[in-house]
Motif scaffolding. Structure first.
Motif: not given
Ligand SMILES: [Zn+2]
Length: 290
Positions: A158-161, A198-199, A204-206, A245-247
């Motif tokens: 996981f990356q910082s948003p 950033k993701s 999945q956007v819920v 997607s990530p980022g």
């Protein structure tokens, strides 16, 4: 049938030198309330599934190599009482034979600091006409977090948003306008209004909605009971049903809802447990470096 008895008999850390037993280990920043824990199980025979029962909840494992190495994320909820906890692991061989084990974790105490904030009075004692809206929104988010999507959507780390440093820590006891309120269940990041959010992983956007307390809010389903919740956005960049997607940019930092100024609020839920997003970043980053 013989080795079934062997599997049933083994206990935590009892890794068989002869490879006949399941070997279990864990990775965590610390074993304290609000921490994510990564469990790893090595099996001498390929398995088709595995799950762990921990803190009264079931968390699923996913295979990492040829069915012999399984990993699973477990959450120690923010309000877990410090104690020794026994985790029960259950897997099934390709032939359907159960493989069981226990593993113990000692959860230590954690002192969360108290924060005192001054916010608009309507966010401390909401007006009567907003109570129905608040109840409806809280029911909706509870239902989202309670839903279990068996697909593992997230992968790797996981990356910082946002680039900014985290400012207000997870778990802080909040005193708003002099009145005690529920603990801070997310981590806040300092960022200017308009900074892209950033993701942190695939999701999945819920939910994309303005909520009373958290303002413009996006919830991502990362699969297998893991969710990210971003609050106080100025604008949205995604719609419900999108897969990100990530980022990928999901929205922009703002100051909507109950805030003292622009910042990003990130909450993570894992099978309903409230865990610090930074613990998730830390344990999966460590693993990447292996
Ligand atoms: Zn916050």
């Amino acid at each position: 049938m013989n080795w079934l008895l062997i599997f049933l008999a083994f206990s935590s850390w009892a890794a068989g030198e002869d490879g006949s037993q399941l070997e279990i280990s864990h990775l965590a920043r610390s074993l304290q309330p609000g921490e994510a824990v990564l469990l790893k199980a090595h099996s001498p025979v390929p398995l088709s599934s595995m799950q762990v029962e921990a803190f009264g909840k079931a968390f699923v494992f996913y295979p990492t190599e040829d069915g012999r190495v399984w990993e699973g994320l477990v959450g120690i909820d923010l309000e877990t009482t410090p104690d020794d906890y026994s985790l029960s692991l259950t897997g099934f061989t390709i032939g359907g034979v159960p493989v069981e084990a226990t593993y113990s974790l000692r959860v230590l105490d954690k002192e969360f600091p108290t924060r005192r904030l001054t916010v608009e009075e309507k966010f401390v004692n909401p007006p009567q006409q907003e109570l129905e809206r608040i109840r409806r929104e809280s029911k909706r988010t509870r239902e989202i977090f309670a839903a279990f999507n068996p697909e593992k959507i997230w992968h790797s780390s996981f990356q910082s948003p946002v680039p900014g440093a985290p400012t207000s820590g997870f778990g802080k006891r909040s005193i708003l306008n002099g009145q005690p309120r529920s603990p801070h269940t997310g981590t806040d990041f300092d960022a200017d209004e308009g900074t892209p959010v950033k993701s942190p992983n695939t999701g999945q956007v819920v939910l994309v909605s303005p909520l009373y307390y958290s303002g413009n809010t996006v919830i991502l389903d990362h699969g297998q009971g893991l969710y990210s919740y971003f609050g106080h956005l100025s604008r949205f960049a995604v719609a419900e049903g999108d897969r990100v997607s990530p980022g990928e940019v999901i929205g922009y930092v703002g100051a909507t809802g109950r805030v003292t100024g622009p910042h990003l609020h990130w909450t993570v839920r894992l099978n309903g447990t409230r865990i610090d997003p930074l613990s998730l970043i830390a344990i999966l980053a460590d693993q990447d470096g292996e």
